[in-house]
Each structure stands twice: as structure tokens, then as C-alpha cells.
Design a protein around this motif. Structure first.
Motif, mmCIF file in Angstrom:
data_model
loop_
_atom_site.group_PDB
_atom_site.id
_atom_site.type_symbol
_atom_site.label_atom_id
_atom_site.label_comp_id
_atom_site.label_asym_id
_atom_site.label_seq_id
_atom_site.Cartn_x
_atom_site.Cartn_y
_atom_site.Cartn_z
ATOM 1 N N GLU A 23 19.335 59.084 102.344
ATOM 2 C CA GLU A 23 20.725 59.497 103.054
ATOM 3 C C GLU A 23 21.522 58.048 103.215
ATOM 4 O OE1 GLU A 23 22.399 58.656 106.277
ATOM 5 O OE2 GLU A 23 20.623 57.262 106.834
ATOM 6 N N GLN A 24 22.760 57.895 103.170
ATOM 7 C CA GLN A 24 23.748 56.779 102.974
ATOM 8 C C GLN A 24 25.026 57.226 103.378
ATOM 9 O OE1 GLN A 24 24.736 53.655 102.693
ATOM 10 N NE2 GLN A 24 23.110 52.364 102.239
ATOM 11 N N VAL A 25 25.938 56.204 103.341
ATOM 12 C CA VAL A 25 27.327 56.353 103.397
ATOM 13 C C VAL A 25 27.920 57.067 102.295
ATOM 14 C CG1 VAL A 25 27.897 54.638 105.228
ATOM 15 C CG2 VAL A 25 27.901 54.110 102.634
ATOM 16 N N PRO A 26 29.173 57.723 102.255
ATOM 17 C CA PRO A 26 29.525 58.566 100.974
ATOM 18 C C PRO A 26 29.687 57.666 99.773
ATOM 19 C CG PRO A 26 30.729 59.187 103.022
ATOM 20 C CD PRO A 26 29.925 58.074 103.613
ATOM 21 N N ALA A 27 30.267 56.327 100.021
ATOM 22 C CA ALA A 27 30.231 55.289 98.751
ATOM 23 C C ALA A 27 28.980 55.362 98.042
ATOM 24 C CB ALA A 27 30.724 54.037 99.423
ATOM 25 N N VAL A 28 27.638 55.787 98.610
ATOM 26 C CA VAL A 28 26.676 55.458 97.695
ATOM 27 C C VAL A 28 26.348 56.835 96.949
ATOM 28 C CG1 VAL A 28 24.077 55.153 97.810
ATOM 29 C CG2 VAL A 28 25.771 54.055 99.379
ATOM 30 N N LEU A 29 27.235 58.081 97.182
ATOM 31 C CA LEU A 29 26.753 59.177 96.438
ATOM 32 C C LEU A 29 26.676 58.931 94.963
ATOM 33 C CD1 LEU A 29 26.452 62.319 96.748
ATOM 34 C CD2 LEU A 29 28.690 62.484 96.323
ATOM 35 N N PRO A 30 27.543 58.060 94.228
ATOM 36 C CA PRO A 30 27.184 57.781 92.831
ATOM 37 C C PRO A 30 25.956 57.310 92.510
ATOM 38 C CG PRO A 30 29.587 57.224 93.440
ATOM 39 C CD PRO A 30 28.747 57.571 94.706
ATOM 40 N N LEU A 31 25.386 56.515 93.223
ATOM 41 C CA LEU A 31 24.046 56.010 93.141
ATOM 42 C C LEU A 31 22.965 57.121 93.258
ATOM 43 C CD1 LEU A 31 24.465 52.532 94.830
ATOM 44 C CD2 LEU A 31 24.930 52.938 92.518
ATOM 45 N N TRP A 32 23.200 57.870 94.166
ATOM 46 C CA TRP A 32 22.234 58.971 94.382
ATOM 47 C C TRP A 32 22.434 59.868 93.230
ATOM 48 C CZ3 TRP A 32 20.021 55.807 97.068
ATOM 49 C CH2 TRP A 32 19.985 56.169 98.498
ATOM 50 N N GLU A 33 23.477 60.188 92.705
ATOM 51 C CA GLU A 33 23.694 61.021 91.193
ATOM 52 C C GLU A 33 22.802 60.289 90.216
ATOM 53 O OE1 GLU A 33 27.979 61.128 91.226
ATOM 54 O OE2 GLU A 33 28.132 62.853 92.510
ATOM 55 N N VAL A 34 22.914 58.957 90.244
ATOM 56 C CA VAL A 34 22.122 58.474 88.964
ATOM 57 C C VAL A 34 20.543 58.636 89.314
ATOM 58 C CG1 VAL A 34 21.710 56.004 88.094
ATOM 59 C CG2 VAL A 34 23.979 56.757 88.658
ATOM 60 N N TYR A 35 20.144 58.514 90.568
ATOM 61 C CA TYR A 35 18.809 58.563 91.010
ATOM 62 C C TYR A 35 18.580 59.928 90.598
ATOM 63 C CZ TYR A 35 17.381 54.974 94.244
ATOM 64 O OH TYR A 35 16.943 53.677 95.132
ATOM 65 N N ALA A 36 19.284 61.015 90.823
ATOM 66 C CA ALA A 36 18.969 62.312 90.649
ATOM 67 C C ALA A 36 18.844 62.658 89.023
ATOM 68 C CB ALA A 36 20.045 63.080 90.906
ATOM 69 N N THR A 37 19.692 62.056 88.344
ATOM 70 C CA THR A 37 19.607 62.218 86.914
ATOM 71 C C THR A 37 18.119 61.635 86.276
ATOM 72 O OG1 THR A 37 21.908 62.054 86.601
ATOM 73 C CG2 THR A 37 20.504 61.795 84.598
ATOM 74 N N LEU A 38 17.886 60.529 86.678
ATOM 75 C CA LEU A 38 16.819 59.841 86.258
ATOM 76 C C LEU A 38 15.379 60.571 86.785
ATOM 77 C CD1 LEU A 38 17.723 56.004 86.639
ATOM 78 C CD2 LEU A 38 17.366 57.416 84.531
ATOM 79 N N LEU A 39 15.341 61.134 87.965
ATOM 80 C CA LEU A 39 14.405 61.870 88.364
ATOM 81 C C LEU A 39 14.075 63.248 87.840
ATOM 82 C CD1 LEU A 39 14.752 61.184 92.422
ATOM 83 C CD2 LEU A 39 12.984 60.230 90.945
ATOM 84 N N ARG A 40 14.945 63.622 87.347
ATOM 85 C CA ARG A 40 14.900 65.087 86.557
ATOM 86 C C ARG A 40 14.374 64.547 85.332
ATOM 87 N NH1 ARG A 40 20.817 65.618 87.827
ATOM 88 N NH2 ARG A 40 21.080 66.760 90.054
ATOM 89 N N GLY A 41 14.652 63.297 84.741
ATOM 90 C CA GLY A 41 14.327 63.184 83.416
ATOM 91 C C GLY A 41 12.833 62.797 83.050
ATOM 92 N N GLY A 42 12.418 61.980 84.285
ATOM 93 C CA GLY A 42 10.952 61.418 84.322
ATOM 94 C C GLY A 42 10.454 60.557 83.300
ATOM 95 N N GLU A 43 11.640 59.659 82.677
ATOM 96 C CA GLU A 43 11.186 58.699 81.697
ATOM 97 C C GLU A 43 10.977 57.347 82.081
ATOM 98 O OE1 GLU A 43 14.591 58.942 78.949
ATOM 99 O OE2 GLU A 43 14.242 61.048 78.584
ATOM 100 N N GLY A 44 10.425 56.492 81.093
ATOM 101 C CA GLY A 44 10.286 55.034 81.375
ATOM 102 C C GLY A 44 9.068 55.137 82.556
ATOM 103 N N ARG A 45 9.221 54.192 83.464
ATOM 104 C CA ARG A 45 8.384 53.981 84.248
ATOM 105 C C ARG A 45 7.930 55.119 85.405
ATOM 106 N NH1 ARG A 45 9.549 48.733 87.718
ATOM 107 N NH2 ARG A 45 7.620 49.131 88.690
ATOM 108 N N LEU A 46 8.739 56.414 85.286
ATOM 109 C CA LEU A 46 8.398 57.338 85.938
ATOM 110 C C LEU A 46 7.121 58.138 85.251
ATOM 111 C CD1 LEU A 46 11.983 58.749 86.672
ATOM 112 C CD2 LEU A 46 10.112 57.973 88.337
ATOM 113 N N ASN A 47 6.850 57.722 84.059
ATOM 114 C CA ASN A 47 5.641 58.463 83.534
ATOM 115 C C ASN A 47 5.586 59.843 83.270
ATOM 116 O OD1 ASN A 47 4.723 55.637 82.790
ATOM 117 N ND2 ASN A 47 3.634 55.355 84.872
ATOM 118 N N GLY A 48 6.705 60.475 83.274
ATOM 119 C CA GLY A 48 6.789 61.719 82.983
ATOM 120 C C GLY A 48 6.646 62.558 84.115
#
Length: 439
Positions: free
Chosen positions: A161-186
């Protein structure tokens, strides 16, 4: 559910790791939902409050823990939670984080893509000329550390959780977490993020938060949180303190959700609890709690244009400067500039901390303002971990904190600080808080 009194003896059962834990907003929420947590917090004063409340704590810098003390985190932890410091992203702060949003998005991708972290760290030092901006990357770095450490499993659930200005960063987090690529190792997650209004979840203040919830597949889609109360109209007509309708009694809409909770309702309820330190008798007129608050912050860019809230309305966002808000009981007091202040217990209640929460150490107003409102935390954690909403019994129980003995507080201080050598530099130069006795 174990009380904080017994948690110190059962650290092996801890499930939630709370980064940037503060005095314990998310930990308090976890407790009332029946989950055990441990927090990492660098501020000594906040640690003293946590020890007094019986909350397991490591007094350390989050980055240092990740880099050199990661093995000290209990292996039973499978939930990563936290609210990185928001000052550089908040509208009340210097704005460095808001101006650096695109750069921070790039750093998120660089971390996941596997770029040399020493190079990333060098670049981060110049980010927005405020090192706190880089802390929003720490939850991702903790996830990558867990994935890449032998003998550790990826976290099953992530709550940020964070202030609303950080929502765009959480959206980037969410996209990467759904993909599981790179260092996320699947390693993939179901992930969703929202902007929430605290008054819609029973918190007696207007405060907006950007929330990310992610969890490993297999538990179904993450459903949006269900608001329990109506939103407060921030754009209602401006009122002059001398108007006849200074203290309206109700703004409920028939057939809709519950009306938001006002300051007077929250403080009155807290004052009626057994042994409560909240005493609103000074704010009563004709048997009713009536007052109005003048904000410490100006609006519209004018520091002299102070907003006002009535006791029959939710509070302004509770910040570390809440002790500077001026509370007036009557128009005469306002005209004579004879104001009062909210006490620390009252400020805590407006954040939905238990009425008897044992605030300790110095800078208590700052501790209160930095915290996640526990009632909002209960809704978020309940959705993330159980897929439901807190029960009425759980919410009712959250108004009172169980007693914690001085022995437990001392044991937790040993766990958190040890011989003080691993603690942040110079953090023990402050005066040690007076030891509290159990009620």
C-alpha cells in the motif's frame, strides 16, 4: 487466536513479514484476523510502541536486512506486506517521487531483467535527489531475494500500500508478476491493484491509498474489495464556521450502504469503552460531542486557506502533523483563537487503532500518521489471505488491545535489538521509553 502476549514464544508460526512496519497498522490488522506477523522497522520510537504492544519486531533497515540478514527471517513467512515511506510521493511531501515515476518504472524493469544490482544501486542514489524514493522498489527486491535464495519458497501472497500517486508503479508490479519473466524464474501471480478511500471501509477519516494484492495461482481471481460505507463528498459546499448548520446530524442515504463514520461517532464510541484513555467531555455541549477542526495544511496552494471539518464528518487525512490541527468547541473559541488539540489516543482512534493501544517512545503523532489504518488493513488482508471480508465479530474486537506484560515487552526488545549492534546507527541515542505496566 493467540494474543500478543503469547506471540513472543511462538515466532515459528509467523506468516506475515511487514516491511516498513511502523507502529504496527498492518500487524494490528493481522492480529485481529488471526494471523501472526513480524515487522522490520528502523525507527526506534516506533519499535518501542511495537514492543509495548507485543508485536514481534526486528529493529533494522529494510535494505540491510535483505542484503546481509535475510536468513534471520522465519522460514514460515509466506506473505510479504508493506507500505514503503510515502513522503516523496505524497502531495504533502516534496514531490521527488512523483516527478521520478517514469524513472522508477524503468528501475522496476531493470531489476526484473537481471541488470547488475550494483549499477542499479549507483543510479538509485541520484534518483530524485531523495533516497526514500528508491524504497518503493524494496518489496520487489525482497521477492527476488526469496526466489533466488536456496531453501526459500516464493511468497504466496504480496500486499502493498502507498499513496495514490504510486498506483502506476503498482500497475507495473502487477503486470510483471503476472508474466513471471526474467529473474522471477517463471514464478507467476494473480495480481490486482486499486485506489481505495478509507472512509468507505469504516475509517473515520478521508484518506486514499493505492493497494496491490498478488497471490500465487490456484485460489481463484482476486475480487475487488467490497466497500462497507458510503464515500464522503469532499466537494460539498464550503461552510463558514459561523453558519447555522455548523453541526448537521445525518447525511445517510436510505437504502444505500452505511454512512461514513464521523469523528464524533468514533471518539464517542472509544470513550465509552472500559478503561479508555479517550475523554471527549471537554468537547461536549448539551450532552453531545460537537466541535470543528481547522487543518494544519492549506488548500488550493494557499497556506492560509485552512480547511475545516465538523465533528459530524470524517477527519482530514491523519498525518504526522495531526497534533498541529486545531480543535474548536465553539465559534467563540474560534474567534478568540483558543484552540485545543487531539490527544495521541484520540488520533489513534481516528486511524482505527484500538483505544488503549500503548503508544510509546517519542514522536508519537508522527507514528500515528505514518501508520496504515488497521481497519483498512483488515479488509485488505482478509481479501488477500482468505478471499472474504472481516466478520462483524472481528471488527468489533479490534477496538480494544489485549494487555501485554513488561516481561513480554522486554523479551521482544531483546529479539528486536539484541545487544543493539545490528540496529541502525545512532538509533539508541534517544532516551529509552518509560516502561509500561500491563493494564
Amino acid at each position: 487466536m493467540n494474543s500478543p502476549e503469547t506471540q513472543v514464544h511462538h515466532l515459528d508460526g509467523i506468516r506475515i513479514l511487514d516491511l516498513f512496519a511502523g507502529p504496527g497498522g498492518l500487524d494490528v490488522a493481522a492480529h485481529f484476523l488471526g494471523f501472526k506477523s513480524i515487522g522490520i522497522e528502523w525507527d526506534r520510537n516506533a519499535c518501542e510502541t511495537r514492543y509495548a504492544a507485543g508485536l514481534p519486531t526486528i529493529h533494522a533497515d529494510v535494505s540491510v536486512m535483505r542484503e546481509s540478514r535475510f536468513d534471520e527471517i522465519p522460514k514460515s513467512v509466506d506473505v510479504l506486506a508493506g507500505g514503503p515511506p510515502c513522503q516523496t510521493f505524497s502531495v504533502a511531501g516534496n514531490g521527488a517521487g512523483r516527478r521520478a515515476l517514469d524513472e522508477v518504472k524503468e528501475f522496476i524493469h531493470r531489476l526484473v531483467d537481471g541488470e547488475d544490482e550494483a549499477k542499479i544501486d549507483d543510479d538509485l542514489h541520484t534518483l530524485g535527489k531523495d533516497p526514500r524514493t528508491a524504497l518503493v522498489l524494496e518489496p520487489l527486491r525482497w521477492l527476488l531475494k526469496a526466489i533466488e535464495t536456496e531453501g526459500r519458497d516464493p511468497y504466496k501472497v504480496i500486499v502493498l500500500e502507498q499513496v495514490p500517486a504510486v498506483l502506476p508503479l503498482w500497475e507495473v508490479y502487477a503486470t510483471l508478476l503476472r508474466g513471471g519473466e526474467g529473474r522471477l524464474n517463471g514464478v507467476k501471480y494473480e495480481a490486482e491493484c486499486w485506489e481505495l478511500k478509507t472512509e468507505q471501509f469504516g475509517v473515520p477519516q478521508t484518506r486514499r491509498r493505492a493497494v496491490l494484492v498478488a497471490r500465487r495461482p490456484g485460489h481463484g481471481a482476486i475480487e475487488p474489495l467490497e466497500a462497507t460505507h458510503l464515500p464522503f463528498d469532499l466537494h460539498r459546499g464550503k461552510r463558514n464556521a459561523s453558519q447555522a448548520d455548523l453541526f448537521p446530524t445525518d447525511s445517510a442515504i436510505p437504502g444505500a450502504k452505511q454512512r461514513w463514520i464521523s469523528m464524533a461517532e468514533a471518539l464517542d464510541a472509544a470513550s465509552r469503552l472500559k478503561g479508555s484513555p479517550v475523554d471527549v467531555s471537554r468537547l461536549r455541549t448539551g450532552g453531545k460531542t460537537k466541535f470543528f477542526v481547522v487543518s494544519n495544511y492549506g488548500s488550493g496552494g494557499d497556506p492560509k486557506n485552512r480547511g475545516q471539518r465538523l465533528s459530524s464528518e470524517p477527519a482530514f487525512t491523519v498525518t504526522g502533523k495531526i497534533s498541529r490541527n486545531k480543535v474548536y468547541k465553539t465559534i467563540e473559541e474560534y474567534e478568540a483563537a483558543k484552540s485545543g488539540r487531539f490527544t495521541i489516543p484520540e488520533s489513534g482512534v481516528l486511524q482505527t487503532f484500538p483505544h488503549n493501544f500503548p503508544w510509546s517512545g517519542k514522536d508519537q503523532a508522527q507514528q500515528v500518521g505514518n501508520a496504515v489504518p488497521p481497519r483498512l488493513g483488515m479488509h485488505v488482508l482478509s481479501r488477500a489471505l482468505r478471499g472474504d471480508t472481516p466478520s462483524d465479530d472481528e471488527l468489533a474486537a479490534s477496538t480494544t488491545w489485549p494487555p501485554v506484560s513488561p516481561t513480554t515487552t522486554d523479551e521482544l526488545r531483546v529479539i528486536g535489538c539484541g545487544d543493539q549492534s545490528p540496529c541502525p546507527p545512532d538509533s539508541h541515542k534517544i532516551t529509552r521509553a518509560h516502561r509500561r505496566s500491563a493494564p
